[in-house]
Design an enzyme around this catalytic site. Structure first.
Site, PDB file in Angstrom:
ATOM      1  N   LYS A 106       0.823  -1.223   0.000  1.00 40.69           N
ATOM      2  CA  LYS A 106       0.000   0.000   0.000  1.00 40.69           C
ATOM      3  C   LYS A 106       0.849   1.263   0.000  1.00 40.69           C
ATOM      4  CE  LYS A 106      -3.118  -2.593   3.032  1.00 40.69           C
ATOM      5  NZ  LYS A 106      -2.266  -3.284   3.990  1.00 40.69           N
ATOM      6  N   HIS A 139      -3.584   3.410   0.565  1.00 42.05           N
ATOM      7  CA  HIS A 139      -3.876   3.004   1.945  1.00 42.05           C
ATOM      8  C   HIS A 139      -5.073   3.776   2.530  1.00 42.05           C
ATOM      9  CE1 HIS A 139      -1.555   1.086   5.515  1.00 42.05           C
ATOM     10  NE2 HIS A 139      -2.839   1.068   5.764  1.00 42.05           N
TER      11      HIS A 139
HETATM   12  N1  LIG Z   1      -5.750  -1.351   5.352  1.00 40.23           N
HETATM   13  C1  LIG Z   1      -5.631  -1.004   6.612  1.00 40.23           C
HETATM   14  O1  LIG Z   1      -5.732   0.179   6.969  1.00 40.23           O
HETATM   15  C2  LIG Z   1      -5.358  -2.074   7.643  1.00 40.23           C
HETATM   16  C3  LIG Z   1      -5.583  -1.783   9.006  1.00 40.23           C
HETATM   17  C4  LIG Z   1      -5.340  -2.794   9.952  1.00 40.23           C
HETATM   18  C5  LIG Z   1      -4.884  -4.037   9.534  1.00 40.23           C
HETATM   19  N2  LIG Z   1      -4.652  -4.288   8.201  1.00 40.23           N
HETATM   20  C6  LIG Z   1      -4.136  -5.613   7.752  1.00 40.23           C
HETATM   21  O2  LIG Z   1      -4.922  -6.648   8.344  1.00 40.23           O
HETATM   22  C7  LIG Z   1      -4.075  -7.525   9.106  1.00 40.23           C
HETATM   23  C8  LIG Z   1      -4.835  -8.126  10.272  1.00 40.23           C
HETATM   24  O3  LIG Z   1      -5.388  -7.139  11.088  1.00 40.23           O
HETATM   25  P1  LIG Z   1      -4.965  -6.998  12.616  1.00 40.23           P
HETATM   26  O4  LIG Z   1      -3.509  -7.333  12.751  1.00 40.23           O
HETATM   27  O5  LIG Z   1      -5.452  -5.675  13.055  1.00 40.23           O
HETATM   28  O6  LIG Z   1      -5.893  -7.999  13.386  1.00 40.23           O
HETATM   29  P2  LIG Z   1      -6.300  -9.548  13.470  1.00 40.23           P
HETATM   30  O7  LIG Z   1      -5.670 -10.366  12.425  1.00 40.23           O
HETATM   31  O8  LIG Z   1      -7.778  -9.517  13.597  1.00 40.23           O
HETATM   32  O9  LIG Z   1      -5.731  -9.929  14.900  1.00 40.23           O
HETATM   33  C9  LIG Z   1      -4.386 -10.178  15.120  1.00 40.23           C
HETATM   34  C10 LIG Z   1      -4.235 -10.649  16.577  1.00 40.23           C
HETATM   35  O10 LIG Z   1      -4.893 -11.909  16.760  1.00 40.23           O
HETATM   36  C11 LIG Z   1      -3.989 -12.862  17.295  1.00 40.23           C
HETATM   37  N3  LIG Z   1      -4.367 -14.138  16.659  1.00 40.23           N
HETATM   38  C12 LIG Z   1      -4.180 -14.505  15.369  1.00 40.23           C
HETATM   39  N4  LIG Z   1      -4.697 -15.716  15.123  1.00 40.23           N
HETATM   40  C13 LIG Z   1      -5.240 -16.145  16.303  1.00 40.23           C
HETATM   41  C14 LIG Z   1      -5.907 -17.319  16.678  1.00 40.23           C
HETATM   42  N5  LIG Z   1      -6.149 -18.305  15.806  1.00 40.23           N
HETATM   43  N6  LIG Z   1      -6.321 -17.439  17.979  1.00 40.23           N
HETATM   44  C15 LIG Z   1      -6.109 -16.427  18.866  1.00 40.23           C
HETATM   45  N7  LIG Z   1      -5.468 -15.283  18.566  1.00 40.23           N
HETATM   46  C16 LIG Z   1      -5.039 -15.137  17.277  1.00 40.23           C
HETATM   47  C17 LIG Z   1      -2.614 -12.373  16.923  1.00 40.23           C
HETATM   48  O11 LIG Z   1      -1.640 -12.759  17.859  1.00 40.23           O
HETATM   49  P3  LIG Z   1      -0.290 -13.562  17.436  1.00 40.23           P
HETATM   50  O12 LIG Z   1       0.375 -12.830  16.312  1.00 40.23           O
HETATM   51  O13 LIG Z   1       0.489 -13.559  18.708  1.00 40.23           O
HETATM   52  O14 LIG Z   1      -0.773 -14.930  17.038  1.00 40.23           O
HETATM   53  C18 LIG Z   1      -2.804 -10.856  16.982  1.00 40.23           C
HETATM   54  O15 LIG Z   1      -2.683 -10.397  18.321  1.00 40.23           O
HETATM   55  C19 LIG Z   1      -2.879  -6.635   9.490  1.00 40.23           C
HETATM   56  O16 LIG Z   1      -1.754  -7.388   9.892  1.00 40.23           O
HETATM   57  C20 LIG Z   1      -2.692  -5.869   8.188  1.00 40.23           C
HETATM   58  O17 LIG Z   1      -1.999  -6.691   7.233  1.00 40.23           O
HETATM   59  C21 LIG Z   1      -4.909  -3.331   7.253  1.00 40.23           C
END
Ligand SMILES: NC(=O)c1ccc[n+]([C@@H]2O[C@H](COP(=O)([O-])OP(=O)(O)OC[C@H]3O[C@@H](n4cnc5c(N)ncnc54)[C@H](OP(=O)(O)O)[C@@H]3O)[C@@H](O)[C@H]2O)c1
Length: 341
Positions: A106, A139
């Site tokens: 992005k 983004h």
């Molecule tokens: N376009 C945008 O503006 C934007 C904004 C936010 C995010 N994103 C993208 O979306 C991705 C995901 O969003 P996010 O990181 O906010 O949130 P998410 O994937 O909803 O949550 C991540 C969290 O959940 C934990 N987790 C993952 N799998 C799990 C499971 N099976 N059981 C229990 N806990 C689990 C992870 O911990 P561990 O790592 O310790 O497992 C981490 O703390 C980001 O990494 C990014 O690539 C994009």
């Protein structure tokens, strides 16, 4: 056993363990894998949290082994370098070809001037050590100057810069992130290239039915970020909302022999949305991709929809006086963590 037979045995063994992920066709005719691994490691007072000791590179190596083919990053995440390194290692060792991997990155808000976009893409490519990006998203619709003051760049000019990068073959598909319906409509109407993808926040507390329906009706593939919503801690905080042991989600999970995170990811897949779960743990990498062998029924889908209370976790209210801020304004905007004072 001859060397060739051992190799064949190991390859088949590895292939049998790796999940196979279906793909969607985008409106530009290219395929996009139906789940993406998130790679945003969080944010602290120094900006994006950086991977230490090649942690993320090793996660991507493992992720490719368990079947992930799609990686979501952004120039602001500071993870492009390690993702590129892992992909190149896997291509060199012959596990995958570059064409089998799909990388989404992005453009950051401070590079919105049309002439800056191609330069930003080239910078990302240098970090990846690759010669093209599969999908490049704007983004935010919000343009900022170098000092993070508001710039007056119209996101349509930025979009033309993204079209330039596509014309040059530096990015294969282009799309948008964090755009609202009106903004998406305007790009569809006034741009020369239709966005292939819209990436927005999607989880049980933010189901975004109308925006998703509109995008999909236009042939725009939707990617959903932060899929676990309140199930997991965010910014170290336990927010109100369904948790991992929520009774409704747990009952559905039990019925299918799955976990509640798998049920939530499947609920997203059933809506033809690409979930972007982030994890750095091997067991969770496997858990989060193992979602293509069961289906939820209408009633179960509806039960999960009922958690919707329009909670947004990515809410940069400190930008809400920007003319292109995409969300509803709130009464007490938070202090700008990007402010350079
Ligand atoms: N376009 C945008 O503006 C934007 C904004 C936010 C995010 N994103 C993208 O979306 C991705 C995901 O969003 P996010 O990181 O906010 O949130 P998410 O994937 O909803 O949550 C991540 C969290 O959940 C934990 N987790 C993952 N799998 C799990 C499971 N099976 N059981 C229990 N806990 C689990 C992870 O911990 P561990 O790592 O310790 O497992 C981490 O703390 C980001 O990494 C990014 O690539 C994009």
């Amino acid at each position: 056993m001859a060397a060739f037979d051992i190799c064949l045995f190991l390859c088949l063994f590895t292939a049998a363990r790796a999940a196979t992920v279906p793909t969607y066709e985008m409106n530009d005719g290219r395929q996009i894998p139906a789940v993406a691994l998130g790679t945003y490691l969080g944010f602290d007072k120094n900006g994006a949290v950086k991977s230490q000791d090649n942690l993320l590179r090793d996660v991507i190596l493992q992720a490719i082994d368990v079947g992930y083919r799609h990686f979501d990053t952004a120039s602001i995440y500071s993870t492009e370098q390690e993702i590129g390194q892992a992909v190149r290692m896997k291509v060199e060792e012959g596990t995958v070809t570059r064409e089998e991997i799909f990388i989404t990155s992005k453009l950051w808000n401070t590079q919105h001037r049309r002439e800056e976009v191609v330069k930003a893409v080239r910078d990302s490519l240098t970090k990846f050590g690759l010669d093209y990006i599969d999908l490049y998203l704007m983004h935010w619709p919000i343009g900022l100057n170098e000092d993070y003051s508001y710039s007056d760049v119209d996101y349509l000019d930025t979009w033309r810069g993204m079209e330039d990068a596509q014309q040059l073959g530096l990015v294969r598909s282009i799309g948008l992130s964090n755009f609202n319906r009106k903004q998406l409509e305007r790009v569809i109407k006034e741009g020369s290239v239709k966005p292939a993808v819209l990436q927005i926040e999607i989880h049980p507390q933010l189901i975004q039915t109308s925006l998703v329906n509109y995008a999909q009706s236009q042939g725009v593939v939707v990617m959903g970020f932060s899929p676990f919503g309140s199930l997991v801690k965010r910014f170290g905080v336990d927010f109100p909302g369904p948790k991992l042991d929520d009774p409704t989600l747990s009952a559905i999970a039990k019925k299918y022999g799955k976990t509640t995170p798998q049920v939530v990811l499947r609920w997203i897949v059933e809506r033809n949305i690409i979930p972007i779960p982030k994890t750095v743990k091997y067991s969770r990498l496997k858990e989060n991709i193992n979602i293509f062998d069961f289906e939820l029924n209408e009633e179960e889908m509806q039960k999960i929809n009922e958690f919707d209370d329009e909670t947004r976790y990515t809410l940069p209210s400190f930008w809400q006086s920007h003319p292109y801020y995409p969300f509803d304004k709130i009464d007490n905007p938070v202090r700008n963590p990007f402010a350079r004072s």
